[in-house]
Design a protein around this motif. Structure first.
Motif, PDB file in Angstrom:
ATOM      1  N   UNK A  26       0.925  -1.124   0.054  1.00 38.43           N
ATOM      2  CA  UNK A  26       0.083  -0.083  -0.040  1.00 38.43           C
ATOM      3  C   UNK A  26       0.748   1.466  -0.042  1.00 38.43           C
ATOM      4  N   UNK A  27       0.334   2.535  -0.789  1.00 37.39           N
ATOM      5  CA  UNK A  27       1.291   3.587  -0.819  1.00 37.39           C
ATOM      6  C   UNK A  27       0.460   4.727  -0.068  1.00 37.39           C
ATOM      7  N   UNK A  28       1.375   5.450   0.533  1.00 43.50           N
ATOM      8  CA  UNK A  28       0.801   6.648   1.338  1.00 43.50           C
ATOM      9  C   UNK A  28      -0.089   7.467   0.491  1.00 43.50           C
ATOM     10  N   UNK A  29      -1.010   8.073   1.277  1.00 44.99           N
ATOM     11  CA  UNK A  29      -1.829   9.000   0.412  1.00 44.99           C
ATOM     12  C   UNK A  29      -1.222  10.407   0.368  1.00 44.99           C
ATOM     13  N   UNK A  30      -1.162  11.178  -0.751  1.00 40.35           N
ATOM     14  CA  UNK A  30      -0.763  12.429  -1.210  1.00 40.35           C
ATOM     15  C   UNK A  30      -1.917  13.573  -0.791  1.00 40.35           C
ATOM     16  N   UNK A  31      -1.172  14.487   0.023  1.00 40.89           N
ATOM     17  CA  UNK A  31      -2.105  15.465   0.670  1.00 40.89           C
ATOM     18  C   UNK A  31      -2.082  16.691  -0.553  1.00 40.89           C
ATOM     19  N   UNK A  32      -2.997  17.068  -1.171  1.00 41.56           N
ATOM     20  CA  UNK A  32      -3.102  18.117  -2.069  1.00 41.56           C
ATOM     21  C   UNK A  32      -3.412  19.500  -1.427  1.00 41.56           C
ATOM     22  N   UNK A  33      -3.314  20.480  -1.798  1.00 39.44           N
ATOM     23  CA  UNK A  33      -3.576  21.967  -1.623  1.00 39.44           C
ATOM     24  C   UNK A  33      -4.890  22.170  -2.052  1.00 39.44           C
ATOM     25  N   UNK A  34      -6.049  22.542  -1.531  1.00 38.95           N
ATOM     26  CA  UNK A  34      -7.437  22.626  -2.123  1.00 38.95           C
ATOM     27  C   UNK A  34      -7.419  23.926  -2.870  1.00 38.95           C
ATOM     28  N   UNK A  35      -6.445  24.681  -2.577  1.00 47.14           N
ATOM     29  CA  UNK A  35      -6.314  25.953  -3.289  1.00 47.14           C
ATOM     30  C   UNK A  35      -5.836  25.915  -4.710  1.00 47.14           C
ATOM     31  N   UNK A  89       6.936  15.123  -5.192  1.00 41.02           N
ATOM     32  CA  UNK A  89       7.774  15.622  -4.008  1.00 41.02           C
ATOM     33  C   UNK A  89       7.070  14.859  -2.913  1.00 41.02           C
ATOM     34  N   UNK A  90       5.875  14.423  -2.690  1.00 40.13           N
ATOM     35  CA  UNK A  90       5.705  13.748  -1.607  1.00 40.13           C
ATOM     36  C   UNK A  90       6.508  12.274  -1.398  1.00 40.13           C
ATOM     37  N   UNK A  91       6.513  11.642  -2.791  1.00 36.40           N
ATOM     38  CA  UNK A  91       7.288  10.341  -2.836  1.00 36.40           C
ATOM     39  C   UNK A  91       8.728  10.281  -2.439  1.00 36.40           C
ATOM     40  N   UNK A  92       9.606  11.200  -2.797  1.00 32.43           N
ATOM     41  CA  UNK A  92      10.727  11.428  -2.350  1.00 32.43           C
ATOM     42  C   UNK A  92      10.962  11.975  -0.852  1.00 32.43           C
ATOM     43  N   UNK A  93      10.197  12.474  -0.311  1.00 33.54           N
ATOM     44  CA  UNK A  93      10.215  13.177   1.113  1.00 33.54           C
ATOM     45  C   UNK A  93      10.022  11.676   1.947  1.00 33.54           C
ATOM     46  N   UNK A  94       8.771  10.906   1.488  1.00 30.58           N
ATOM     47  CA  UNK A  94       8.789   9.730   2.216  1.00 30.58           C
ATOM     48  C   UNK A  94       9.714   8.820   2.399  1.00 30.58           C
ATOM     49  N   UNK A  95      10.541   8.891   1.098  1.00 26.47           N
ATOM     50  CA  UNK A  95      12.028   7.918   1.038  1.00 26.47           C
ATOM     51  C   UNK A  95      13.145   8.782   1.875  1.00 26.47           C
ATOM     52  N   UNK A  96      12.807   9.741   2.511  1.00 30.06           N
ATOM     53  CA  UNK A  96      13.896  10.555   3.247  1.00 30.06           C
ATOM     54  C   UNK A  96      14.888  11.318   2.473  1.00 30.06           C
ATOM     55  N   UNK A  97      14.227  11.585   1.121  1.00 32.07           N
ATOM     56  CA  UNK A  97      15.130  12.381   0.218  1.00 32.07           C
ATOM     57  C   UNK A  97      14.443  13.618  -0.353  1.00 32.07           C
ATOM     58  N   UNK A  98      15.276  14.512  -0.760  1.00 31.18           N
ATOM     59  CA  UNK A  98      14.965  15.803  -1.517  1.00 31.18           C
ATOM     60  C   UNK A  98      15.492  15.580  -3.111  1.00 31.18           C
ATOM     61  N   UNK A  99      14.356  14.805  -3.800  1.00 34.07           N
ATOM     62  CA  UNK A  99      14.970  14.372  -5.336  1.00 34.07           C
ATOM     63  C   UNK A  99      15.191  15.706  -5.969  1.00 34.07           C
ATOM     64  N   UNK A 100      14.076  16.555  -5.923  1.00 38.91           N
ATOM     65  CA  UNK A 100      14.343  17.931  -6.570  1.00 38.91           C
ATOM     66  C   UNK A 100      14.060  19.138  -5.763  1.00 38.91           C
ATOM     67  N   UNK A 101      14.865  20.262  -6.024  1.00 32.65           N
ATOM     68  CA  UNK A 101      14.859  21.568  -5.516  1.00 32.65           C
ATOM     69  C   UNK A 101      14.719  22.585  -6.146  1.00 32.65           C
ATOM     70  N   UNK A 102      14.400  23.681  -5.479  1.00 30.07           N
ATOM     71  CA  UNK A 102      14.468  24.842  -6.305  1.00 30.07           C
ATOM     72  C   UNK A 102      15.951  25.466  -7.220  1.00 30.07           C
ATOM     73  N   UNK A 103      16.857  24.466  -6.434  1.00 29.24           N
ATOM     74  CA  UNK A 103      18.079  24.961  -6.831  1.00 29.24           C
ATOM     75  C   UNK A 103      18.558  24.149  -8.040  1.00 29.24           C
ATOM     76  N   UNK A 104      17.877  23.261  -8.502  1.00 29.98           N
ATOM     77  CA  UNK A 104      18.055  22.346  -9.614  1.00 29.98           C
ATOM     78  C   UNK A 104      17.859  23.154 -10.953  1.00 29.98           C
TER      79      UNK A 104
END
Length: 625
Positions: free
Chosen positions: A12-21, A233-248
């Motif tokens: 099972x995979x974690x739920x992704x929380x979207x911004x309603x805005x 973004x959420x998948x990378x963070x759940x693996x303990x990583x920041x795969x992409x950032x604003x500085x890429x």
């Protein structure tokens, strides 16, 4: 209808929380412009060879002008607006403008034949068509009588040719000027359109390039693009990583008419990094050295060509240079594999790897700009040996998987979960299962709405419980990582009743043979398996020069020396295959397969039916007794 029996399922995979805005791509663009207006958004080549830059604020203004211009032409929410162009900044700008107008982008490959262009524009009910230049304009104007629904054509670059009906054709500057006037009259025009756009409004209509038959229109609502950005973004963070950032910094050459290219236009809106965009395939390697990206997404063929280019250069140098290179790659590869759960690398091997990296492999990385942290490969399977090579060199290739129908991003290898030959786990929020016949099934917010005007095809690809049938044969390991083994429809059976998976064999050969361009494995209902082979022009010419062989490409590939070279690699390939899979006979074709001849898709996949038609004589020769 009874649902399929599942033999294997991912965890099972974690739920992704979207911004309603954030309800649409337009919302994402507006938020990005507000958050980092002065940061670089896109860079792109100019006619004099230099690179121009636009900030997010500048992009926001330009996109609003395009969007307001479309509204002034009568474009309503979810109206279809087509783009026929190669990958360039104007494509990007047009797409964002369409999103600002709350319309839907219809993608058209510039290489698409006129008959298919007519079908796509008519089937999609496209109201406006953007064209890149004179060639695409001529294609559309030549179809005018067959395109009664197209109200205007917008020329993205260059001047309108004399004699053109300017009541039907206008330039991008004309359109943006109309947008400026519309925004003066109603400054809130674009904001009102964006505010009224919801997740389920149609954003994109992509007609699958298809390896057989008429293309099918895949309807992708805004939901899929918003979800893709957030889940990456959420998948990378759940693996303990920041795969992409604003500085890429991304280098984007992918066809933007392809779903993978579209995805990598959405991700910058979420992360805010800069994208250098230039779709000229012959400039990819040169551009990497100039752009110096931190990452790039690509189809496997580009990685194969880059690998073959380095290999050919090292072979040409020979001597101590080639020996040092082999030594460095061997030790670098051993450490990379050991760090990802395969084999062992002791202290001495690691010391040698560091030394080899400093004196050899760092120079190889400079060919790719010197800053690449990783690459992303999708669209087809990447040869494991090439994957290992990039890992050894210090630029791991993270394989991903997806289809047009799943918005490209379905799985992605995270660096900590890397396994050669696997395309990673499903992204957060996506379910993946393997049916009893081995077919991969998917469910989640990234799956298409339906096929446009094609309820029969839609019904065929969805199970009763809402899973999408991918048509790909897959395996899932005990950590939830997926391995794609072949296309279900491409599997064939020999007359002896043995199944053969051609794509895997073809990929393996391209990785083994440094001068290979394509292999087409053939053997359906035949006694044995044969293959058509094409060679890379630059690579085989360089090899021939060193071997003292002169002449045209056709003369070179027909020489006994080249047949001996290729035959050796075919033998090496056969040593890895089951007896019934082995290539018993092959022919080297006098030319490569091309997009222009419709033999490969713009995303570099084989069109087997077209190839069979064009090379019927050669195929029959393979199976002569």
């Amino acid at each position: 209808m009874k649902g399929p029996t599942m033999t294997t399922a991912s965890s099972s995979t974690p739920t992704v929380h979207l911004d309603p805005a954030v309800q649409s791509v337009g919302h994402m663009l507006r938020r990005r412009v507000a958050a980092t207006p002065d940061r670089r958004a896109y860079s792109f080549p100019t006619e004099d060879g230099s690179w121009d830059v636009v900030t997010w604020a500048q992009l926001g203004i330009q996109a609003a002008e395009v969007g307001a211009g479309l509204v002034s032409l009568g474009v309503q929410p979810e109206d279809r607006v087509a783009i026929a162009s190669t990958t360039r900044y104007e494509w990007v700008l047009t797409n964002y403008g369409i999103m600002d107008a709350s319309a839907a982008t219809v993608t058209v490959y510039p290489t698409t034949i006129a008959d298919d262009v007519q079908f796509i524009l008519d089937d999609s009910d496209a109201k406006i068509v953007f064209v890149e230049g004179a060639e695409q304009l001529a294609k559309i104007t030549g179809l005018r009588d067959q395109l009664p629904k197209v109200e205007h054509v917008v020329l993205m670059t260059g001047r309108i040719p004399e004699g053109t009906d300017t009541s039907w054709v206008l330039t991008m500057l004309d359109l943006r000027h109309r947008g400026v006037l519309a925004l003066r009259e109603n400054p809130a025009l674009v904001d009102e359109r964006v505010d009224a756009t919801t997740m389920e409004h149609l954003a994109t209509l992509i007609y699958t390039s298809g390896t057989t038959g008429r293309p099918k229109g895949v309807r992708l609502p805004h939901r899929v693009w918003v979800f893709e950005a957030y889940t990456a973004d959420a998948t990378a963070k759940s693996a303990g990583e920041d795969l992409l950032t604003i500085d890429d910094k991304q280098f984007l050459w992918l066809p933007l008419a392809h779903v993978m290219g579209k995805l990598f236009m959405v991700l910058p809106l979420h992360y805010g990094f800069e994208t250098a965009v230039d779709g000229r395939i012959d400039k990819i390697v040169d551009n990497l050295a100039v752009v110096k990206p931190t990452f790039m997404a690509s189809a496997p063929r580009v990685f194969e060509k880059a690998y073959n280019g380095v290999e050919a250069a090292m072979v040409a140098k020979g001597g101590i240079t080639e020996k040092l290179y082999r030594w460095a790659v061997k030790n670098g590869g051993a450490v990379f594999e050991a760090d990802h759960g395969v084999g062992h690398a002791g202290a001495f091997t690691r010391w040698q790897a560091k030394l080899g990296d400093r004196i050899v492999l760092s120079k190889v990385r400079e060919r790719f700009g010197g800053r690449a942290r990783f690459f992303i490969s999708g669209s087809a399977a990447l040869n494991p040996e090439i994957s290992r090579w990039f890992g050894a060199v210090g630029m791991p290739v993270l394989e991903g998987y997806g289809l047009t129908e799943s918005s490209a991003g379905t799985t992605l290898t995270q660096p900590s979960q890397y396994r050669t030959g696997y395309v990673g786990r499903p992204l957060n929020g996506i379910e993946a299962k393997v049916d009893s016949d081995g077919e991969l099934l998917l469910r989640g917010p990234s799956i298409m709405d339906r096929y446009h005007n094609n309820p029969e095809a839609t019904a065929e690809v969805f199970t009763e419980d809402g899973f999408f049938r991918t048509g790909d044969i897959a395996e899932i390991d005990d950590q939830g990582r997926i391995r794609i083994t072949d296309r279900k429809k491409e599997l064939f059976k020999t007359s002896n009743g043995k199944y053969v998976a051609p794509a895997l064999i073809e990929s393996t050969f391209r990785g083994l043979c440094p001068v290979a361009s394509q292999m087409v494995v053939i053997g359906n209902n035949r006694k044995y398996v044969g293959a058509l082979i094409t060679l890379d022009d630059a690579a085989i010419t360089a090899w021939a020069e060193k071997a003292g062989i002169t002449g045209s490409y056709k003369e070179i590939v027909s020489s006994p020396q080249v047949h001996g070279l290729v035959g050796g690699y075919v033998d090496e390939l056969n040593a890895t295959l089951n007896r019934w899979e082995q290539i018993k006979t092959y022919r080297i074709l006098p030319r490569d397969l091309t997009v222009e001849r419709q033999e490969i898709t713009p995303s570099l996949k084989l069109r087997r039916k077209v190839i069979a038609e064009h090379f019927n004589y050669d195929i029959e020769k393979l199976f002569e007794e």
